[in-house]
Design a protein around this motif. Structure first.
Motif, mmCIF file in Angstrom:
data_model
loop_
_atom_site.group_PDB
_atom_site.id
_atom_site.type_symbol
_atom_site.label_atom_id
_atom_site.label_comp_id
_atom_site.label_asym_id
_atom_site.label_seq_id
_atom_site.Cartn_x
_atom_site.Cartn_y
_atom_site.Cartn_z
ATOM 1 N N ALA A 1 -8.106 12.388 -7.488
ATOM 2 C CA ALA A 1 -7.640 11.593 -6.341
ATOM 3 C C ALA A 1 -6.321 10.896 -6.677
ATOM 4 C CB ALA A 1 -8.709 10.578 -5.938
ATOM 5 N N LYS A 2 -6.178 10.418 -7.920
ATOM 6 C CA LYS A 2 -4.944 9.722 -8.297
ATOM 7 C C LYS A 2 -3.747 10.677 -8.301
ATOM 8 C CE LYS A 2 -6.948 7.346 -11.792
ATOM 9 N NZ LYS A 2 -7.146 6.428 -12.915
ATOM 10 N N ALA A 3 -3.983 11.926 -8.716
ATOM 11 C CA ALA A 3 -2.896 12.923 -8.679
ATOM 12 C C ALA A 3 -2.529 13.239 -7.225
ATOM 13 C CB ALA A 3 -3.324 14.191 -9.408
ATOM 14 N N ALA A 4 -3.554 13.326 -6.363
ATOM 15 C CA ALA A 4 -3.290 13.594 -4.932
ATOM 16 C C ALA A 4 -2.503 12.445 -4.315
ATOM 17 C CB ALA A 4 -4.613 13.805 -4.188
ATOM 18 N N LEU A 5 -2.847 11.214 -4.693
ATOM 19 C CA LEU A 5 -2.116 10.052 -4.158
ATOM 20 C C LEU A 5 -0.650 10.110 -4.579
ATOM 21 C CD1 LEU A 5 -1.975 7.278 -2.768
ATOM 22 C CD2 LEU A 5 -2.786 6.242 -4.903
ATOM 23 N N LYS B 1 0.848 -1.193 0.000
ATOM 24 C CA LYS B 1 0.000 0.000 0.000
ATOM 25 C C LYS B 1 0.884 1.243 0.000
ATOM 26 C CE LYS B 1 -4.038 -2.134 1.863
ATOM 27 N NZ LYS B 1 -4.968 -2.321 2.969
ATOM 28 N N ARG B 2 0.444 2.252 -0.767
ATOM 29 C CA ARG B 2 1.327 3.403 -0.999
ATOM 30 C C ARG B 2 1.312 4.406 0.145
ATOM 31 N NH1 ARG B 2 -0.652 4.761 -6.898
ATOM 32 N NH2 ARG B 2 0.895 6.431 -6.915
ATOM 33 N N LEU B 3 0.331 4.336 1.049
ATOM 34 C CA LEU B 3 0.311 5.263 2.192
ATOM 35 C C LEU B 3 0.195 4.496 3.505
ATOM 36 C CD1 LEU B 3 -2.157 8.017 0.830
ATOM 37 C CD2 LEU B 3 0.341 7.955 0.650
ATOM 38 N N GLU B 4 0.766 3.304 3.561
ATOM 39 C CA GLU B 4 0.632 2.443 4.749
ATOM 40 C C GLU B 4 0.974 3.218 6.031
ATOM 41 O OE1 GLU B 4 -0.040 -1.278 4.307
ATOM 42 O OE2 GLU B 4 -0.828 -0.640 6.242
ATOM 43 N N ASP B 5 -0.003 3.305 6.940
ATOM 44 C CA ASP B 5 0.168 3.945 8.252
ATOM 45 C C ASP B 5 0.465 5.445 8.224
ATOM 46 O OD1 ASP B 5 -0.481 1.693 9.678
ATOM 47 O OD2 ASP B 5 1.581 0.945 9.663
ATOM 48 N N LYS B 6 0.359 6.070 7.076
ATOM 49 C CA LYS B 6 0.536 7.535 7.024
ATOM 50 C C LYS B 6 -0.726 8.188 7.581
ATOM 51 C CE LYS B 6 4.374 7.750 4.455
ATOM 52 N NZ LYS B 6 5.643 8.066 5.090
ATOM 53 N N VAL B 7 -0.536 9.274 8.324
ATOM 54 C CA VAL B 7 -1.681 9.993 8.887
ATOM 55 C C VAL B 7 -2.022 11.173 7.973
ATOM 56 C CG1 VAL B 7 -2.514 11.332 10.859
ATOM 57 C CG2 VAL B 7 -1.031 9.329 11.220
ATOM 58 N N ALA B 8 -3.266 11.206 7.501
ATOM 59 C CA ALA B 8 -3.661 12.251 6.543
ATOM 60 C C ALA B 8 -4.925 12.968 7.004
ATOM 61 C CB ALA B 8 -3.898 11.637 5.164
ATOM 62 N N LEU C 1 -11.387 8.176 0.212
ATOM 63 C CA LEU C 1 -11.591 6.739 -0.062
ATOM 64 C C LEU C 1 -10.315 6.101 -0.620
ATOM 65 C CD1 LEU C 1 -15.179 6.837 -1.610
ATOM 66 C CD2 LEU C 1 -14.495 5.411 0.327
ATOM 67 N N LEU C 2 -9.666 6.790 -1.558
ATOM 68 C CA LEU C 2 -8.443 6.222 -2.154
ATOM 69 C C LEU C 2 -7.317 6.144 -1.126
ATOM 70 C CD1 LEU C 2 -7.043 5.145 -4.703
ATOM 71 C CD2 LEU C 2 -6.459 7.505 -5.300
ATOM 72 N N PHE C 3 -7.149 7.195 -0.339
ATOM 73 C CA PHE C 3 -6.102 7.191 0.680
ATOM 74 C C PHE C 3 -6.361 6.066 1.698
ATOM 75 C CE2 PHE C 3 -4.080 11.740 0.705
ATOM 76 C CZ PHE C 3 -3.907 11.670 -0.668
ATOM 77 N N ALA C 4 -7.630 5.873 2.076
ATOM 78 C CA ALA C 4 -7.966 4.804 3.033
ATOM 79 C C ALA C 4 -7.600 3.444 2.438
ATOM 80 C CB ALA C 4 -9.454 4.855 3.385
ATOM 81 N N ARG C 5 -7.951 3.234 1.168
ATOM 82 C CA ARG C 5 -7.629 1.958 0.513
ATOM 83 C C ARG C 5 -6.123 1.759 0.424
ATOM 84 N NH1 ARG C 5 -12.126 3.026 -3.006
ATOM 85 N NH2 ARG C 5 -10.725 3.785 -4.610
ATOM 86 N N GLU C 6 -5.360 2.862 0.388
ATOM 87 C CA GLU C 6 -3.894 2.763 0.315
ATOM 88 C C GLU C 6 -3.252 2.740 1.702
ATOM 89 O OE1 GLU C 6 -1.967 2.096 -2.141
ATOM 90 O OE2 GLU C 6 -3.409 2.222 -3.780
ATOM 91 N N GLY C 7 -4.058 2.532 2.741
ATOM 92 C CA GLY C 7 -3.510 2.273 4.075
ATOM 93 C C GLY C 7 -3.380 3.466 4.993
ATOM 94 N N ALA C 8 -3.859 4.654 4.568
ATOM 95 C CA ALA C 8 -3.709 5.850 5.413
ATOM 96 C C ALA C 8 -4.672 5.805 6.602
ATOM 97 C CB ALA C 8 -3.962 7.106 4.589
ATOM 98 N N LYS C 9 -4.229 6.442 7.698
ATOM 99 C CA LYS C 9 -5.113 6.698 8.844
ATOM 100 C C LYS C 9 -5.625 8.121 8.655
ATOM 101 C CE LYS C 9 -2.040 4.149 11.900
ATOM 102 N NZ LYS C 9 -0.999 4.404 12.912
ATOM 103 N N LEU C 10 -6.947 8.263 8.653
ATOM 104 C CA LEU C 10 -7.525 9.529 8.205
ATOM 105 C C LEU C 10 -8.201 10.347 9.292
ATOM 106 C CD1 LEU C 10 -9.383 8.397 4.956
ATOM 107 C CD2 LEU C 10 -7.343 9.819 5.062
ATOM 108 N N THR C 11 -8.067 11.665 9.183
ATOM 109 C CA THR C 11 -9.012 12.602 9.806
ATOM 110 C C THR C 11 -9.777 13.234 8.655
ATOM 111 O OG1 THR C 11 -7.665 13.111 11.731
ATOM 112 C CG2 THR C 11 -9.250 14.774 11.081
ATOM 113 N N ILE C 12 -11.112 13.105 8.692
ATOM 114 C CA ILE C 12 -11.909 13.691 7.600
ATOM 115 C C ILE C 12 -12.750 14.840 8.148
ATOM 116 C CG2 ILE C 12 -11.945 11.754 6.002
ATOM 117 C CD1 ILE C 12 -14.606 10.865 7.176
#
Ligand code: NAP
Length: 253
Positions: free
Chosen positions: A226-230, A7-14, A29-40
């Motif tokens: 979203a893909k550019a942001a990723l 995953k490209r953002l494994e455990d990153k906090v975003a 949604l994309l960041f979550a699927r890539e493993g990020a921990k999110l504040t929305i």
């Protein structure tokens, strides 16, 4: 068989602002699927809750919900403090919250000017100022600001919006120069015409004429942004800062 692709953002906090719908929702949604921990965050608690349920249903980490108005600097500081309390760090900020209040310059009210500038530009500044401290301490961070092609070329009837987005581009470049030595990389995305609630209010005739100005001949989708942001949030863009990536099907070149 489960996927073995890392995953490209494994455990990153975003932190993703304006996550309740449209482009921000797709980024979350994309960041979550890539493993990020999110504040929305956004103003609508209900829509944030619906997104959180969707993210949990995908088997991803439950996001932290923080409804607020980005025009309120105290609430923005609280958002950052609460995210630090929960996760201990902040790796990525996506400044996506934005509004339009279109009208011709001669008829534009003070309120319409202020609402757009305060939400789009001042809100972005508040969020950047607030995350800059923890990112400086960490000596790392990524900030992605949502500009617009309108901030590059202007548009009749959108003087307030164009000024706010051009301001975001200048803010992005200035902050990238200030914070680059601390390994904080700051870039902007300039979307073209993307099919969301923001653009669904435009009449069919206007949409037809916009389509004629897009070489690829279709409207963009939130996932295109979203893909550019990723990419800008991931390790793949580790030597890129102060740039504006235009994602518009060739509308502006
Ligand atoms: P959208 O569907 O209208 O979504 C806007 C988001 O911003 C919502 O989540 C909204 O949530 C949030 N928001 C608005 N005002 C806010 C405030 N004062 N405080 C906190 N959150 C606020 O728009 P979109 O098309 O996804 O656009 C997202 C970003 O991309 C914007 O910055 C926009 O300018 C930019 N953009 C869009 C296009 C396009 O063609 N769609 C093109 C270029 C740039 P609440 O209403 O719940 O607060």
């Amino acid at each position: 068989m489960p996927s073995t692709t890392p995953k490209r953002l494994e455990d990153k906090v975003a932190i993703v602002t304006g996550a309740s719908r449209g482009i921000g929702r797709e980024i979350a949604l994309l960041f979550a699927r890539e493993g990020a921990k999110l504040t929305i965050t956004a103003r609508s608690q209900e829509q944030l809750q619906a997104l959180s349920d969707e993210i949990k249903a995908l088997g991803c980490a439950e996001p932290f919900l923080c409804p607020l108005d980005v025009k309120d600097s105290e609430k923005v500081d609280e958002l950052v403090d609460k995210t630090l309390d929960k996760y201990g760090r902040i790796d990525i900020l996506v400044n996506n919250a934005g509004v339009t209040r279109d009208g011709l310059l001669l008829r534009m009210s003070d309120a319409d000017w202020d609402d757009v500038l305060d939400t789009n530009l001042k809100g972005t500044f508040f969020c950047m100022r607030s995350v800059a401290k923890p990112m400086m301490r960490q000596r790392s961070g990524r900030i992605i600001n949502m500009a617009s092609v309108i901030g590059l070329i202007g548009n009749a009837g959108q003087a307030n919006y164009a000024a706010s987005k051009a301001g975001i581009i200048a803010l992005t470049k200035s902050a990238a120069k200030e914070l680059g030595s601390r390994n904080i990389l700051i870039n902007a995305i300039a979307p073209g015409f993307i099919d969301t609630e923001m653009t669904q209010v435009l009449g069919d005739e206007i949409k037809k004429s916009i389509l004629k100005s897009i070489p690829v001949g279709v409207l963009g989708k939130p996932m295109d942004i979203a893909k550019a942001a990723l990419f800008l949030a991931s390790d793949e863009s580790s030597f890129i800062t102060g740039q504006v990536i235009t994602v518009d099907g060739g509308m502006v070149m």
